[in-house]
Write a protein that holds these residues in place. Structure first.
Motif, PDB file in Angstrom:
ATOM      1  N   SER B  84       0.855  -1.182   0.000  1.00 44.62           N
ATOM      2  CA  SER B  84       0.000   0.000   0.000  1.00 44.62           C
ATOM      3  C   SER B  84       0.885   1.224   0.000  1.00 44.62           C
ATOM      4  O   SER B  84       1.982   1.228   0.563  1.00 44.62           O
ATOM      5  N   LEU B  85       0.400   2.260  -0.666  1.00 45.02           N
ATOM      6  CA  LEU B  85       1.161   3.501  -0.665  1.00 45.02           C
ATOM      7  C   LEU B  85       0.818   4.358   0.545  1.00 45.02           C
ATOM      8  O   LEU B  85       1.485   5.327   0.840  1.00 45.02           O
ATOM      9  N   GLU B  86      -0.274   4.004   1.256  1.00 42.72           N
ATOM     10  CA  GLU B  86      -0.638   4.702   2.479  1.00 42.72           C
ATOM     11  C   GLU B  86       0.316   4.304   3.589  1.00 42.72           C
ATOM     12  O   GLU B  86       0.793   3.163   3.615  1.00 42.72           O
ATOM     13  N   PRO B  87       0.592   5.242   4.471  1.00 49.30           N
ATOM     14  CA  PRO B  87       1.473   4.858   5.582  1.00 49.30           C
ATOM     15  C   PRO B  87       0.763   3.887   6.506  1.00 49.30           C
ATOM     16  O   PRO B  87      -0.462   3.858   6.597  1.00 49.30           O
ATOM     17  N   ARG B  88       1.563   3.054   7.117  1.00 50.15           N
ATOM     18  CA  ARG B  88       1.017   2.157   8.126  1.00 50.15           C
ATOM     19  C   ARG B  88       1.522   2.626   9.471  1.00 50.15           C
ATOM     20  O   ARG B  88       2.641   3.090   9.586  1.00 50.15           O
ATOM     21  N   PRO B  89       0.787   2.514  10.515  1.00 49.71           N
ATOM     22  CA  PRO B  89      -0.563   1.988  10.529  1.00 49.71           C
ATOM     23  C   PRO B  89      -1.569   3.042  10.089  1.00 49.71           C
ATOM     24  O   PRO B  89      -1.310   4.224  10.178  1.00 49.71           O
ATOM     25  N   SER B  90      -2.762   2.593   9.675  1.00 44.84           N
ATOM     26  CA  SER B  90      -3.822   3.527   9.326  1.00 44.84           C
ATOM     27  C   SER B  90      -4.437   4.062  10.602  1.00 44.84           C
ATOM     28  O   SER B  90      -4.241   3.511  11.684  1.00 44.84           O
ATOM     29  N   ASP B  91      -5.198   5.159  10.503  1.00 49.35           N
ATOM     30  CA  ASP B  91      -5.759   5.780  11.699  1.00 49.35           C
ATOM     31  C   ASP B  91      -6.659   4.822  12.468  1.00 49.35           C
ATOM     32  O   ASP B  91      -6.610   4.750  13.691  1.00 49.35           O
ATOM     33  N   GLU B  92      -7.507   4.076  11.739  1.00 51.89           N
ATOM     34  CA  GLU B  92      -8.390   3.127  12.438  1.00 51.89           C
ATOM     35  C   GLU B  92      -7.585   2.102  13.189  1.00 51.89           C
ATOM     36  O   GLU B  92      -7.863   1.736  14.310  1.00 51.89           O
ATOM     37  N   LEU B  94      -4.593   2.467  14.296  1.00 56.98           N
ATOM     38  CA  LEU B  94      -3.966   3.070  15.469  1.00 56.98           C
ATOM     39  C   LEU B  94      -4.952   3.130  16.619  1.00 56.98           C
ATOM     40  O   LEU B  94      -4.602   2.858  17.767  1.00 56.98           O
ATOM     41  N   GLN B  95      -6.157   3.450  16.262  1.00 57.19           N
ATOM     42  CA  GLN B  95      -7.218   3.478  17.285  1.00 57.19           C
ATOM     43  C   GLN B  95      -7.295   2.127  17.976  1.00 57.19           C
ATOM     44  O   GLN B  95      -7.283   2.024  19.197  1.00 57.19           O
ATOM     45  N   ASP B  96      -7.333   1.082  17.124  1.00 59.10           N
ATOM     46  CA  ASP B  96      -7.390  -0.273  17.688  1.00 59.10           C
ATOM     47  C   ASP B  96      -6.203  -0.525  18.595  1.00 59.10           C
ATOM     48  O   ASP B  96      -6.341  -1.034  19.697  1.00 59.10           O
ATOM     49  N   VAL B  97      -5.038  -0.161  18.076  1.00 57.09           N
ATOM     50  CA  VAL B  97      -3.824  -0.481  18.819  1.00 57.09           C
ATOM     51  C   VAL B  97      -3.818   0.227  20.166  1.00 57.09           C
ATOM     52  O   VAL B  97      -3.529  -0.372  21.204  1.00 57.09           O
ATOM     53  N   ARG B 139       5.038   0.367  24.415  1.00 59.99           N
ATOM     54  CA  ARG B 139       5.493  -0.985  24.129  1.00 59.99           C
ATOM     55  C   ARG B 139       5.070  -1.455  22.727  1.00 59.99           C
ATOM     56  O   ARG B 139       5.638  -2.385  22.185  1.00 59.99           O
ATOM     57  N   THR B 140       4.071  -0.828  22.167  1.00 59.39           N
ATOM     58  CA  THR B 140       3.668  -1.215  20.821  1.00 59.39           C
ATOM     59  C   THR B 140       4.699  -0.687  19.821  1.00 59.39           C
ATOM     60  O   THR B 140       5.505   0.189  20.124  1.00 59.39           O
ATOM     61  N   ASP B 141       4.664  -1.279  18.608  1.00 61.89           N
ATOM     62  CA  ASP B 141       5.561  -0.800  17.559  1.00 61.89           C
ATOM     63  C   ASP B 141       5.135   0.575  17.056  1.00 61.89           C
ATOM     64  O   ASP B 141       5.945   1.339  16.536  1.00 61.89           O
ATOM     65  N   GLU B 142       3.838   0.869  17.255  1.00 66.05           N
ATOM     66  CA  GLU B 142       3.296   2.018  16.556  1.00 66.05           C
ATOM     67  C   GLU B 142       3.571   3.343  17.254  1.00 66.05           C
ATOM     68  O   GLU B 142       3.655   4.383  16.620  1.00 66.05           O
ATOM     69  N   PHE B 143       3.644   3.315  18.581  1.00 70.63           N
ATOM     70  CA  PHE B 143       3.775   4.580  19.319  1.00 70.63           C
ATOM     71  C   PHE B 143       5.073   4.615  20.081  1.00 70.63           C
ATOM     72  O   PHE B 143       5.584   3.590  20.538  1.00 70.63           O
ATOM     73  N   GLU B 144       5.583   5.823  20.229  1.00 71.92           N
ATOM     74  CA  GLU B 144       6.763   5.956  21.082  1.00 71.92           C
ATOM     75  C   GLU B 144       6.821   7.367  21.669  1.00 71.92           C
ATOM     76  O   GLU B 144       6.142   8.285  21.193  1.00 71.92           O
ATOM     77  N   GLY B 145       7.676   7.490  22.684  1.00 74.79           N
ATOM     78  CA  GLY B 145       7.874   8.805  23.307  1.00 74.79           C
ATOM     79  C   GLY B 145       6.604   9.388  23.886  1.00 74.79           C
ATOM     80  O   GLY B 145       6.380  10.596  23.854  1.00 74.79           O
ATOM     81  N   THR B 146       5.746   8.515  24.435  1.00 71.81           N
ATOM     82  CA  THR B 146       4.505   9.023  24.990  1.00 71.81           C
ATOM     83  C   THR B 146       4.780   9.740  26.312  1.00 71.81           C
ATOM     84  O   THR B 146       5.461   9.225  27.187  1.00 71.81           O
ATOM     85  N   THR B 147       4.293  10.941  26.413  1.00 71.99           N
ATOM     86  CA  THR B 147       4.451  11.690  27.670  1.00 71.99           C
ATOM     87  C   THR B 147       3.093  12.201  28.130  1.00 71.99           C
ATOM     88  O   THR B 147       2.180  12.373  27.314  1.00 71.99           O
ATOM     89  N   VAL B 148       3.005  12.425  29.412  1.00 69.19           N
ATOM     90  CA  VAL B 148       1.764  12.960  29.963  1.00 69.19           C
ATOM     91  C   VAL B 148       1.845  14.480  29.875  1.00 69.19           C
ATOM     92  O   VAL B 148       2.808  15.087  30.351  1.00 69.19           O
ATOM     93  N   THR B 149       0.901  15.082  29.228  1.00 73.77           N
ATOM     94  CA  THR B 149       0.942  16.535  29.088  1.00 73.77           C
ATOM     95  C   THR B 149       0.087  17.238  30.124  1.00 73.77           C
ATOM     96  O   THR B 149       0.333  18.374  30.484  1.00 73.77           O
ATOM     97  N   ALA B 150      -0.907  16.543  30.629  1.00 72.41           N
ATOM     98  CA  ALA B 150      -1.751  17.176  31.653  1.00 72.41           C
ATOM     99  C   ALA B 150      -2.452  16.097  32.470  1.00 72.41           C
ATOM    100  O   ALA B 150      -2.706  15.001  31.955  1.00 72.41           O
TER     101      ALA B 150
END
Lengths: 295, 389, 551
Positions: B84-92, B94-97, B139-150
């Protein structure tokens, strides 16, 4: 004969100088059994003795026992598998020669026309697509998707089972024949004696069939032997894909298991075939070309 | 119906009595090489072939530096995903993940938005959320550098932000989750290298052997050619299989072995050329001049053999690449995680029903390359041997 | 249009599509062939004479197109479909070609090929066609026709194959036989026989013959009418008598004048001998197929030949192909292993090896027949001409060599500016000049010329002969001139050796050999040569013999 001798010698020593042996794989055997096995198969004798023994035996038609299929002699395995390979190979050869020559002649007569380009493009695809792709694709389309033909196996040996493997095996060689025929046919049509035939009002058919084609067949005949060898090679793949219990499969398994006698047996068998074919081709050639006959 | 005719060169317009019209001083003649080159450039199929070959080479060798993935990098989240030429993961997706990850951290996801390479979300829970819950997300492949902003509602709602690791898989991935694009590139490197190197090996052996046999002639020639004839009768592919099985499957061995089996035709061609050149009058003239053997070989034999040899190389390269793919099919090619087109194609055949792209992409490149080599070879032959036009 | 013209050609054009654009080979010619006559279409190579008839017969190569008109007894032939054309081809109009070696299908017996043509145009049984084939072979003088009818072409000699072609051409009693250079590829004595046969058959059967040839000797003896072609146009037509005695076009005059003439003044008898060969014999090992079948025997190509070449002298060696004359030429240059002794300036060089010969090579040079094969296609003319200097003056700088190449080219009458070009950009005659320049660039004493003019058109031959004369006079060269062409040999040689089957059968000063030949073989050779060249030319221009043209 010197060729066969060379084949036996070269492959014998190649195999023996390779690291590993038939019993060094998988779990090691207890030393006692190992020793007995080695003695039983006479692997403890000096290499030259083994070689001479082997030569002697082969000369008498005895290829020795298989190391892996322990209840069978190599000869038995060959006799079992050979008919399958032979039958498949013959069909493929016939298909390749007939189809290839016909396509090549048509292309040559329409040189640089649309038919020519079409035939040659298809032939080029045939040469470039490996037959381990053609095989599975054919079986996917005709066996799985359309369910017209069985996907593999020998079955009862009827055309339904043989059609797909024959096509897959023949296709690359068919393409080679087409290219070869086109080339030699164009060359033949350019010969001076073709001009003579045309100058004397011979019909197009007479010129093409009697005069051009017979001359053009000569290089094709001499390609028969290499083609047969290529078909044998191809059959390794095709037999694997379509699950046909032929010689090619035994060879690969033999090689992977370092089954000395089985590998040797297959190689010698194939060499015999090539030598015999070369002989047949020489005879055929002399039949076609009076210049050689009278030499 | 037209009478079949073959194009023949027009008759020589013929010399006129007298001398050449004087060319301008210092004018250089058109050498046969230049004429051949001109004919080649005019041959559209051959030039297209050359162009495709250059593109494929560039793709294989420069490509891996442009794509961020390594050829043996495994993306466990993306096993056998279609191209696919769309980036992975798709928004849906990501929601699932993020929901799955949040569930592991015993929180629920409120509004979740992705913009570009970053995301924001809110996490809700009945109890106070431990900020370490973000680890589940990282811990997932999809997200990183998660910080709490508030932190809101006494810590029962966290606003978080982080970056999304977005991956592009234009060719999809293979059944181990490796990027097929990069693997096709690497496979191309191996296949092209094996093709070229093995052809070089066969070229060196074949030219040397053929030239010696042809130039010395006589009894030496008889013996050497007899040897070639015997080798012709050896089931060579079987020899290759034996060698590879018994001596291991290194890259070097593969091209050496293939090269060592493909030199026979080359030797025959070069010998034939040398023999016929030796009988040519210009070689006899050189002997009559008193030139040494080496001078004759250098000035007369080699330059006149190059044409057929070049043409032949374009035939050997595809043959070698096919042989390599054949070995790969039998599982005797280069070892994973390294790969070649042949290996990729043979993997692809096993999964073609479920994941056809794993067969299609490597096959496409493989066949295009062989096709181009074929056209280039035909073009070269026509260019070097104008008799065929 | 002539009333009884069986073939009339009007405004015929032939164009070939080539890489460099269209090339007009025939530029609108008119020609009539009358029943029973012999018309010669004469021209040098590339004049379009063959392509004219190929167009009429519908045999042009695929990239050739013909326009205009060609009518056989009023029926238009151009533009007919091949099957419509086949009513005429091989039946009413037949053709024989230059190359009897390749014009017959090697894979079928000659009887079958003749019978095939018979049955194609007549409804007869296979047996009748076979009988007709034997009859035709008898007619064209093939010995033992009943046996030969089952021979394959490769079992026949060149002359016999041409007879078979003629038999095929006569098979269906044609009105017109087109003979395209029918004798060019044959030995001189065989040429004469084939021409006699054609003439005899024409008298008996009464068909018209259109003879395509470059050889004016043949034309003069054989043809009633002549059409002269040059660069795709007919420049002159008329009776042979008129064209030869009163040529109206300058080109025709030039062709007629291009018979080599003049004789050579021998060097003084006191001149020292430069090269002496005594009792030279050459054996070739017959190589048999099969590795273990050793030495199937040898073939003696030259039997004990001797010659003594004085400074400034020219010795001619004549004989048919296979007589050993070229082999002898190479043996005295020590390019072939031989028995006997060879002395250069009194020094025995027969035992010298290749490296021993190397310094002496400078004095002994060779010029070949085929100007296409004797120049390496990949070297510039400059590199070719100075090749000898690499060995014999290794100290020269490349600029110096380049200058010497220019000198050598000027010497042979070529523009020195052409030295950066490649051989394929030159015509046959120019190439032969390059080959001569290569040989003379290192200032040899002895030049062996192996048929140096045989592959060239007559008008070019004369120029080469003149060039050789000039070089000999300027540098005091000695020549060994090998040729089957007695006209050229007579013009150049002081002394002649006649060779047959490897032996020198007769030798003597040129005048003696030509005026009083002792051997039948020599007489045959001379007769054949006179038929095709000198005799007729001498008749036409009796004043030509004897006087040496200005140099």
């Amino acid at each position: 004969m010197p060729t066969l001798f060379a084949v036996v010698t070269i492959s014998f020593f190649l195999i023996r100088f390779a690291p590993g042996g038939p019993f060094s794989l998988e779990r090691p055997l207890p030393p006692q059994i190992m020793e007995n096995m080695i003695r039983a198969y006479r692997l403890d004798l000096p290499l030259w003795r083994q070689y001479l023994d082997y030569l002697w035996n082969v000369a008498h038609g005895d290829f020795g026992p298989s190391y892996i299929y322990r209840d069978f002699s190599v000869g038995q395995l060959m006799m079992q598998s050979l008919p399958y390979s032979l039958q498949l190979g013959t069909y493929a050869l016939i298909l390749a020669v007939l189809g290839g020559v016909a396509a090549g002649v048509v292309a040559a007569l329409r040189q640089n026309g649309i038919v020519d380009y079409l035939v040659m493009s298809v032939a080029t695809v045939g040469v470039t697509v490996p037959n381990f792709v053609v095989g599975p694709v054919l079986s996917l389309v005709f066996a799985v998707l359309l369910s017209w033909l069985p996907a593999g196996g020998w079955g009862d040996g009827s055309a339904r089972f043989l059609l797909l493997p024959t096509i897959a095996l023949a296709l690359p060689q068919l393409a080679v024949f087409a290219r070869l025929t086109r080339g030699s046919m164009i060359e033949a049509l350019r010969a001076d004696h073709i001009r003579t035939a045309r100058a004397y009002g011979l019909s197009r058919r007479a010129v093409v069939v009697t005069h051009a084609m017979r001359g053009a067949l000569l290089p094709i005949v001499s390609y028969l032997a290499p083609c047969a060898a290529a078909l044998l090679t191809g059959s390794v793949v095709i037999e694997e894909i379509f699950g046909i219990p032929g010689v090619g499969r035994y060879f690969v398994q033999g090689a992977l298991n370092r089954d000395y006698t089985l590998v040797m047996g297959t190689v010698v068998l194939i060499a015999v075939f090539i030598v015999v074919l070369n002989l047949v081709v020489d005879i055929l050639y002399a039949q076609l070309d009076p210049r050689i006959r009278h030499d | 119906m037209t009478d079949f005719t073959s194009p023949a060169p027009a008759p020589d317009p013929g010399p006129l009595p007298g001398d050449l019209p004087a060319p301008a001083e210092g004018e250089r003649g058109r050498s046969l090489f230049r004429l051949a080159l001109r004919r080649l450039v005019r041959n559209r199929a051959a030039m297209a072939g050359l162009f495709v070959l250059l593109l494929v080479t560039l793709f294989s060798f420069a490509g891996p530096h442009l794509v961020g993935h390594r050829y043996d990098q495994i993306f466990t989240s993306y096993v056998a995903v279609p191209p696919s030429l769309e980036p992975r993961p798709s928004d849906e997706h990501l929601q699932d993940v993020i929901e799955t990850a949040a569930r592991r951290g015993r929180v629920t996801v409120g509004d979740f938005t992705v913009s570009g390479g970053s995301f924001t979300a809110t996490l809700n829970s009945e109890k106070t959320i431990d900020p370490r819950a973000t680890r589940y997300i990282d811990r997932t492949d999809e997200f990183e550098g998660t910080t709490v902003t508030a932190t809101e509602e006494d810590g029962r709602r966290l606003r978080i932000a982080g970056t999304v690791a977005r991956e592009y898989f234009p060719f999809g991935t293979d059944s181990s989750g490796r990027d097929l694009l990069v693997r096709v590139m690497i496979g191309g490197q191996i296949s092209l290298l094996v093709g070229v190197l093995a052809s070089l090996v066969s070229l060196v052996i074949g030219v040397t052997y053929g030239a010696i046999s042809g130039y010395l002639g006589g009894r030496v020639d008889d013996v050497m050619m007899r040897f070639v004839e015997i080798l012709y009768s050896l089931p060579f592919v079987f020899m290759v299989i034996m060698l590879v099985v018994f001596f291991g499957r290194s890259f070097v061995l593969i091209f050496l072995v293939i090269g060592a089996t493909e030199w026979l035709d080359m030797a025959r061609i070069v010998r034939g050329q040398t023999l016929s050149l030796k009988r040519r009058e210009f070689v006899e003239a050189a002997v009559a001049m008193g030139l040494s053997d080496w001078q004759i070989i250098r000035r007369h034999i080699i330059p006149n053999t190059i044409g057929p040899v070049v043409v032949f190389v374009t035939i050997v390269v595809p043959k070698v690449m096919l042989l390599e793919s054949f070995l790969s099919f039998l599982g005797l090619g280069v070892q994973a995680p390294l790969t070649s087109w042949g290996a990729l194609i043979s993997d692809g055949t096993t999964t073609m029903q479920a994941a056809p792209w794993m067969l299609i992409f490597p096959s496409l490149f493989f066949v295009a390359t062989l096709f181009s080599l074929n056209f280039l070879g035909d073009g070269l032959r026509d260019a070097l041997d104008p008799r065929d036009r | 249009m002539a009333a009884d013209a069986i073939l009339s050609i009007r405004d015929l054009r032939v164009v070939f599509d080539t890489e460099d654009g269209p090339l007009e080979a025939v530029k609108g010619i008119d020609l009539d062939v009358e029943a029973g006559e012999t018309l010669a279409l004469v021209g040098e190579s590339g004049s379009g004479k063959s392509q004219t008839m190929m167009a009429v017969m519908g045999l042009l190569a695929g990239n050739g197109r013909a326009s205009g008109s060609a009518r056989y007894r009023g029926e238009e032939l151009l533009g007919l479909s091949p099957s419509a054309l086949n009513r005429f081809r091989g039946a009413k109009i037949t053709m024989i070609f230059q190359e009897p070696m390749t014009s017959l299908d090697p894979l079928y017996t000659v009887g079958r090929q003749i019978a095939e043509v018979v049955r194609r145009h007549r409804r007869v049984s296979g047996r009748a066609a076979h009988t007709r084939a034997v009859e035709l072979l008898t007619l064209v003088g093939i010995p033992e026709p009943e046996r030969r009818v089952d021979s394959y072409p490769h079992e026949l000699s060149g002359g016999q194959r041409q007879r078979v072609m003629i038999a095929m051409a006569l098979a269906n009693d044609p009105d017109l036989l087109i003979a395209d250079e029918p004798t060019t590829a044959l030995d001189v004595t065989v040429q004469a026989q084939i021409l006699e046969l054609l003439r005899d058959l024409q008298q008996r059967l009464g068909m018209a013959i259109l003879l395509i040839t470059h050889d004016l000797g043949i034309v003069r003896r054989f043809a009633g009418r002549v059409a002269v072609m040059r660069r795709g146009e007919i420049v002159e037509t008329g009776s042979a008598e008129a064209v030869f005695t009163r040529p109206s076009h300058a080109y025709t005059r030039m062709l007629i004048d291009s018979e080599p003439h003049g004789t050579k003044t021998p060097p003084p008898s006191t001149a020292p001998a430069v090269l002496e060969a005594r009792n030279v014999s050459v054996d070739f090992a017959l190589r048999s197929r099969g590795f273990f079948a050793r030495g199937a025997g040898t073939m003696r190509a030259v039997h004990g030949a001797s010659l003594r070449l004085k400074a400034g002298e020219t010795i001619g060696i004549v004989g048919e192909s296979g007589s050993g004359k070229s082999t002898l030429g190479r043996a005295i240059l020590r390019l072939l292993p031989s028995e006997g002794t060879v002395r250069l300036d009194g020094r025995d060089i027969s035992a010298l090896g290749r490296s021993g010969m190397r310094p002496l090579r400078r004095q002994l040079q060779l010029v070949f027949q085929d100007p296409y094969g004797s120049l390496s296609p990949r070297l510039t003319v400059s590199a070719i001409v100075t090749e000898g200097l690499l060995v014999h003056e290794p100290g020269l700088t490349s600029a110096e060599r380049h200058r010497r190449a220019g000198e050598a080219l000027t010497e042979v009458g070529l523009d020195p500016a052409a030295r950066n070009r490649y051989p394929h950009e030159f015509s046959g005659g120019q190439r032969q000049r390059i080959a001569i320049a290569r040989a003379v660039a290192i200032r040899p004493k002895v030049l062996v010329l192996d048929e140096p003019t045989s592959a060239l058109d007559r008008s070019i031959q004369v120029q080469i002969v003149e060039l050789l004369r000039r070089l000999q006079a300027e540098h005091g060269l000695s020549y060994v001139f090998i040729s089957h062409d007695l006209a050229v040999v007579r013009a150049l040689s002081d002394y002649i050796l006649v060779m047959k089957s490897g032996r020198v059968v007769e030798e003597g000063p040129t005048a003696e050999i030509f005026e009083a030949p002792r051997e039948d073989y020599t007489r045959t050779l001379i007769a054949a040569a006179f038929l095709t060249t000198l005799g007729t030319a001498a008749e036409a221009r009796p004043q030509a013999s004897g006087d040496t043209p200005e140099r």
